[in-house]
Design a protein around this motif. Sequence first.
Motif, PDB file in Angstrom:
ATOM      1  N   GLY A 250      71.350 -57.811  27.348  1.00 24.86           N
ATOM      2  CA  GLY A 250      72.526 -58.644  26.929  1.00 24.86           C
ATOM      3  C   GLY A 250      73.720 -58.439  27.476  1.00 24.86           C
ATOM      4  N   ALA A 251      73.714 -57.315  28.146  1.00 25.61           N
ATOM      5  CA  ALA A 251      75.079 -56.911  28.833  1.00 25.61           C
ATOM      6  C   ALA A 251      75.506 -57.733  29.720  1.00 25.61           C
ATOM      7  N   ILE A 252      74.433 -58.372  30.487  1.00 21.24           N
ATOM      8  CA  ILE A 252      74.951 -59.347  31.631  1.00 21.24           C
ATOM      9  C   ILE A 252      74.246 -60.646  31.189  1.00 21.24           C
ATOM     10  N   LYS A 253      75.066 -61.574  31.013  1.00 22.58           N
ATOM     11  CA  LYS A 253      74.704 -62.843  30.387  1.00 22.58           C
ATOM     12  C   LYS A 253      73.936 -63.680  31.318  1.00 22.58           C
TER      13      LYS A 253
ATOM     14  N   LEU B  97      65.328 -59.930  42.754  1.00 26.40           N
ATOM     15  CA  LEU B  97      65.586 -60.363  41.518  1.00 26.40           C
ATOM     16  C   LEU B  97      65.464 -61.906  41.625  1.00 26.40           C
ATOM     17  N   THR B  98      66.050 -62.434  42.559  1.00 21.62           N
ATOM     18  CA  THR B  98      65.943 -63.971  42.889  1.00 21.62           C
ATOM     19  C   THR B  98      64.678 -64.376  43.000  1.00 21.62           C
ATOM     20  N   ALA B  99      63.738 -63.803  43.742  1.00 24.11           N
ATOM     21  CA  ALA B  99      62.405 -64.156  43.677  1.00 24.11           C
ATOM     22  C   ALA B  99      61.714 -64.015  42.586  1.00 24.11           C
ATOM     23  N   GLU B 100      62.153 -63.211  41.340  1.00 20.20           N
ATOM     24  CA  GLU B 100      61.385 -63.051  40.264  1.00 20.20           C
ATOM     25  C   GLU B 100      61.934 -63.882  39.243  1.00 20.20           C
TER      26      GLU B 100
ATOM     27  N   PHE C  69      65.205 -63.596  38.192  1.00 19.61           N
ATOM     28  CA  PHE C  69      66.383 -63.211  37.247  1.00 19.61           C
ATOM     29  C   PHE C  69      67.637 -63.737  37.749  1.00 19.61           C
ATOM     30  N   LEU C  70      67.683 -64.086  39.052  1.00 17.99           N
ATOM     31  CA  LEU C  70      69.164 -64.470  39.516  1.00 17.99           C
ATOM     32  C   LEU C  70      68.843 -65.845  40.288  1.00 17.99           C
ATOM     33  N   GLU C  71      69.978 -66.545  40.286  1.00 25.79           N
ATOM     34  CA  GLU C  71      69.585 -67.836  41.196  1.00 25.79           C
ATOM     35  C   GLU C  71      71.102 -67.991  42.088  1.00 25.79           C
ATOM     36  N   GLY C  72      70.494 -68.214  43.277  1.00 26.43           N
ATOM     37  CA  GLY C  72      71.352 -68.317  44.472  1.00 26.43           C
ATOM     38  C   GLY C  72      72.055 -69.769  44.465  1.00 26.43           C
TER      39      GLY C  72
ATOM     40  N   ARG D 174      69.818 -69.003  34.186  1.00 28.04           N
ATOM     41  CA  ARG D 174      70.186 -69.452  32.647  1.00 28.04           C
ATOM     42  C   ARG D 174      69.009 -69.208  31.697  1.00 28.04           C
ATOM     43  N   GLU D 175      67.858 -69.132  32.582  1.00 30.48           N
ATOM     44  CA  GLU D 175      66.474 -68.566  31.509  1.00 30.48           C
ATOM     45  C   GLU D 175      65.773 -67.512  32.175  1.00 30.48           C
ATOM     46  N   PRO D 176      66.518 -66.321  32.191  1.00 37.17           N
ATOM     47  CA  PRO D 176      65.674 -65.253  33.042  1.00 37.17           C
ATOM     48  C   PRO D 176      64.476 -64.913  32.227  1.00 37.17           C
ATOM     49  N   PRO D 177      63.410 -64.515  33.171  1.00 32.10           N
ATOM     50  CA  PRO D 177      61.994 -64.260  32.705  1.00 32.10           C
ATOM     51  C   PRO D 177      62.080 -62.990  31.385  1.00 32.10           C
ATOM     52  N   SER D 178      61.346 -62.871  30.547  1.00 37.13           N
ATOM     53  CA  SER D 178      61.324 -61.795  29.652  1.00 37.13           C
ATOM     54  C   SER D 178      60.914 -60.692  30.633  1.00 37.13           C
TER      55      SER D 178
END
Lengths: 503, 503
Positions: free
Chosen positions: A34-37, A66-69, A71-74, A84-88
Amino acid sequence: MPLLDALGLDLERRPDAPLHRQLYERLIDGIAAGAIKPGEKLPSTRDLAQFLGVSRNTIMLAFEHLTAEGFLEGQSGSGTYVAREPPSKAATPAPARINPALRAAGTLDRSFACGAGFADVPATLRHMRRPVPFRSNFPAVDAFPVQVWAKLAADIYRKMSPELAGELMGEGDPQGYAPLREAIVEHVTLGRGLVCRPENVVVFAGAQHAVDLACRILLTEGETAWCEDPGYDGAYASVTAAGARPVAVPVDADGLDVAAGVARAPDARLAYVSPSKQFPLGMSLSLERRRALLDWAGRADAWILEDDYDAEFRYAGRPLPALHALDREARVIYLGTFSKTLFPGIRLGFAVVPDALVEAFVAARSVTGRYSPMLEQALVARFMSEGHFASHVRRMRKLYAQRQAHLLDALARRLGNWMTPEPTDTGMEIVARLRPGLSARRVAAAAVQEGLELMPLSALAREAEVDDLLTIGFSAFSAEQMDEGVETLRTVLLRLESTSRAP
Amino acid sequence: MPLLDALGLDLERRPDAPLHRQLYERLIDGIAAGAIKPGEKLPSTRDLAQFLGVSRNTIMLAFEHLTAEGFLEGQSGSGTYVAREPPSKAATPAPARINPALRAAGTLDRSFACGAGFADVPATLRHMRRPVPFRSNFPAVDAFPVQVWAKLAADIYRKMSPELAGELMGEGDPQGYAPLREAIVEHVTLGRGLVCRPENVVVFAGAQHAVDLACRILLTEGETAWCEDPGYDGAYASVTAAGARPVAVPVDADGLDVAAGVARAPDARLAYVSPSKQFPLGMSLSLERRRALLDWAGRADAWILEDDYDAEFRYAGRPLPALHALDREARVIYLGTFSKTLFPGIRLGFAVVPDALVEAFVAARSVTGRYSPMLEQALVARFMSEGHFASHVRRMRKLYAQRQAHLLDALARRLGNWMTPEPTDTGMEIVARLRPGLSARRVAAAAVQEGLELMPLSALAREAEVDDLLTIGFSAFSAEQMDEGVETLRTVLLRLESTSRAP
């Protein structure tokens, strides 16, 4: 910015974890903690690279992963955001569900279990360990004419025209390099009495490779195959790997007990046998048994795998020709190896295959690994055709004979109290029978603690009771090494004796 | 004496039939024909040898075989007799009943069918034929730095101490020579974004060997596995050889159609995929598809075989990292080969295997063929660690880029009427789309008559309709060879055109 706090600054150059991977993991940890929202915008790759003191490529690679997985969105033109909804984060490694036959085979053949103590390793081969006295079945690699070999290799490289490069560096024949197959035919025809043509020869990466592929081709799930007891564990393993069931057939003074095999598994599809020198007991299969075996194979419509693993080292008398030479129904697949005549690390062996099976063997050889290395095959072909092979074998035959004589003498002088060695007229090791009350397994286990390798025959037995027998290899060791080994073994035996006498 | 009449005197020295075998056959024929009677005494070996002008050993060997088979009977001290009841001569060769899965696999993988005309060979590789334009997937073996290689080899041989001989000529590690595994880790970490350790690497005799063993380990009879359509025929063959069923999954512009795979075989155990450059179509698997594939594998508890066969030759832009780099559940087995970066005849490749599978892979590697040749592994390890590998790949990347440019130019100038080639940013061949109405299979069949190799994609297709596509390899051919090949192909196309226009 919180992102940078979350990352910390301690990325370090480690060979086992590239920087981009470290960054990737920090970011996932930061998101999970949660350190990065979710939805937070990330600094530009340029800024991050500068801040962290790494290359921009590193940042981009981490972002890409991270984008591929997810976690990030470009967002094109507007930078990179935490999803907005990163995987667990919780990812569990997949459980290893593997083919049961292969799993079982792996436990039968322990030649790979190099780390284990010898007492735990009922193995024919113990990899990654230099040969120490008295390893069985191991040639004198230090007596190999490396410089002759090196000269032939250099000559091949020197003459490497584009034409030859196409032949030796390009795609090869899955059946084997033709000149090598011709040299093999000459060798087995003159030396072992076979009648065959280069069209019958298939080159393999050693005898075990041929055993394994033969089992795969000739056996179908649920069928049975005879294996010698005691016998080569690689055969049990490959029969099992093929989904078939190995049937242990006892061995007596005449070799494989064919009648017992017929009683136990009359409709077996295959028999693995070592007729020239039974492995590990050492006798040769009698003529009567050879005929009985071939008769049975004819009646049962079965195949015979003849492993002729060290018949080249014959010290006395004329050897019986190979079983293959008696085979009038083309049921025998003859296996030879260069592991003993040249050196194990070469990984070349061959099968002489009946006409009816050649196509199947070549097709399977291709599917399962294409073909053997070409330059190496060319090298062995020249080594053979120029006479180096025959003279090396001759030289080793003389050397091994001397070494056996030396060993027998040392054993008689120093260990006569504990064992009776059986001289051999073929091959690279002898069998010794221990005095009643001594267990070969215990002796071998105690000896390995002192750096000696002895093979207790019970390690290669299924039902056979052979714990009074062990093999002692002589081919790879100098007189001094053997003398030293014998003294060490004497100490081991004395200690075992005193321990077992203690109350 | 009738025996000698029966034999005749025409034994001749023939390489395919040793004298003892000829004698053996004459005697059997004589017995079968009744020219030599049951119970008849034979002349002494000495007399016969003299009479026939051959060595006594020849006679003895023939007698030994005949005695073993029951045609002759020896009576100690009184000579040799024809048996009273000799066996009947009729011996029929055993019919070849082989494992049906292996048989089926052999027909799927046609790479061994070297003799057949190309039109009949839907094969990835065509062995025993030198590369001719425009063979796909074939490196410029004549541009390989053979002399550097030869020097390294000579250096290893020169330094072959008994210690080193024990390591490189003795038994090797079935997982692979440790320094080679370290060099491989560096290569795939830096070059392909993998995160792995030498403990995850298993050395194989090329990628097909790894594909095959992976199928054997991970599949059980009756299970299914996804294969790309069109796709690598070796994967179909090995899935089949393992007793499993290959399920053809279509490929579109984003690579493997994961949704179609899920629809066709949701519970497949394995997916074979070539994400960097789909073989043979050439696109890379999109990020979205990569995630979908990994998701499916997680849900289905399936494994993914990632064949990264020529990603080293990247001409433009940064490549996507390997699929393995995105794999957080350790479901991907990454396969690499030295067949393209070094040369095919080397027979070395490798797998990067999840921790949970390492033991099974190493055990199976040992059972099925022990380990790869040690000297060769040591040579490649040095070639890599001393920087020759990287500089060779760099040099080839430049050469192949030039060759592609040359090919594209020649195709545009001379064959623009018939085909539209698709430039590639990775690898060793391009895909060309033929003008409507032209069949790639027909073009390839006509071209092979003129000594050209083109791969019609339909040869690698199951359900996919791709007979408008063929691959044209450029990596192995000089500008002159390609120009000549293009002119020849032009002639072929003109002729095809005029034939198809004819009434």
